[in-house]
Design a protein around this motif. Structure first.
Motif, short mmCIF file in Angstrom:
data_model
loop_
_atom_site.label_atom_id
_atom_site.label_comp_id
_atom_site.label_asym_id
_atom_site.label_seq_id
_atom_site.Cartn_x
_atom_site.Cartn_y
_atom_site.Cartn_z
N GLU A 277 2.56 14.98 -13.24
CA GLU A 277 1.46 15.56 -14.01
C GLU A 277 1.30 17.05 -13.71
OE1 GLU A 277 -1.98 13.21 -13.11
OE2 GLU A 277 -1.35 11.57 -14.43
N LYS B 62 3.92 1.55 -1.09
CA LYS B 62 4.58 1.66 -2.38
C LYS B 62 3.61 2.21 -3.43
CE LYS B 62 6.99 -1.12 -5.83
NZ LYS B 62 7.40 -2.48 -6.22
N TYR B 63 2.38 1.73 -3.42
CA TYR B 63 1.37 2.20 -4.36
C TYR B 63 1.08 3.68 -4.15
CZ TYR B 63 -3.19 2.87 -6.52
OH TYR B 63 -4.23 3.35 -7.25
N GLU B 64 0.93 4.10 -2.89
CA GLU B 64 0.65 5.51 -2.60
C GLU B 64 1.82 6.39 -3.00
OE1 GLU B 64 -0.42 5.65 1.52
OE2 GLU B 64 -2.35 4.65 1.17
N GLN C 27 0.83 -1.21 0.00
CA GLN C 27 0.00 0.00 0.00
C GLN C 27 0.87 1.25 0.00
OE1 GLN C 27 -2.53 -0.45 3.43
NE2 GLN C 27 -4.29 -1.02 2.17
N GLU D 198 3.98 5.80 -5.45
CA GLU D 198 3.97 5.87 -6.90
C GLU D 198 2.87 6.81 -7.39
OE1 GLU D 198 3.54 1.84 -8.17
OE2 GLU D 198 5.65 1.37 -7.87
N LYS D 199 1.71 6.74 -6.74
CA LYS D 199 0.60 7.61 -7.12
C LYS D 199 0.94 9.06 -6.86
CE LYS D 199 -3.44 7.69 -4.89
NZ LYS D 199 -4.74 7.23 -4.34
N GLU D 200 1.58 9.34 -5.75
CA GLU D 200 1.97 10.72 -5.41
C GLU D 200 3.03 11.23 -6.39
OE1 GLU D 200 4.26 12.85 -1.75
OE2 GLU D 200 2.67 11.42 -1.24
N GLU D 201 3.98 10.38 -6.76
CA GLU D 201 5.01 10.77 -7.72
C GLU D 201 4.41 11.07 -9.08
OE1 GLU D 201 8.96 8.80 -9.75
OE2 GLU D 201 8.36 8.14 -7.77
N LEU D 202 3.46 10.25 -9.50
CA LEU D 202 2.78 10.48 -10.77
C LEU D 202 2.00 11.79 -10.75
CD1 LEU D 202 2.05 9.39 -13.58
CD2 LEU D 202 0.13 8.22 -12.52
N ALA D 203 1.35 12.08 -9.62
CA ALA D 203 0.60 13.34 -9.50
C ALA D 203 1.55 14.54 -9.59
CB ALA D 203 -0.18 13.36 -8.20
#
Length: 93
Positions: free
Chosen positions: A47, A35-37, A33, A39-44
């Motif tokens: 963007e 790691k997923y968060e 979880q 990655e999601k924050e880095e992608l945001a």
């Protein structure tokens, strides 16, 4: 009752493995979880940076700046400073 006595070691082994699994599985889930968060924050963030770069480029185009902001003749100091800021923000170095 005799069957229970014969397989008591196997039953206790299965119970021990189940107890260890009950301890390890939540930690594995938590790690995934996080790691997923991350990655999601880095992608945001990527963007958002891309969107800011496009906005800066659009503002530069609206100002009519196509060359480096150093050669802006006829503009005020504030406009030149803004153009330099946008030029760096747009990544056109």
């Amino acid at each position: 009752m005799e069957i229970l006595n014969n397989y008591s070691g196997l039953i206790s082994l299965i119970a021990a493995v189940g107890a260890i699994g009950a301890i390890i599985v939540p930690f594995v889930i938590l790690k995934k979880q996080r790691k997923y968060e991350a990655e999601k924050e880095e992608l945001a963030k990527k963007e958002m940076a891309e969107m800011e770069r496009k906005e800066a480029q659009a503002e530069l185009d609206a100002m009519g700046v196509t060359d480096a902001p150093i050669s802006l003749y006829g503009y005020s100091k504030m406009e030149i400073a803004r153009a330099r800021y946008l030029w760096k923000k747009a990544g056109r170095r």
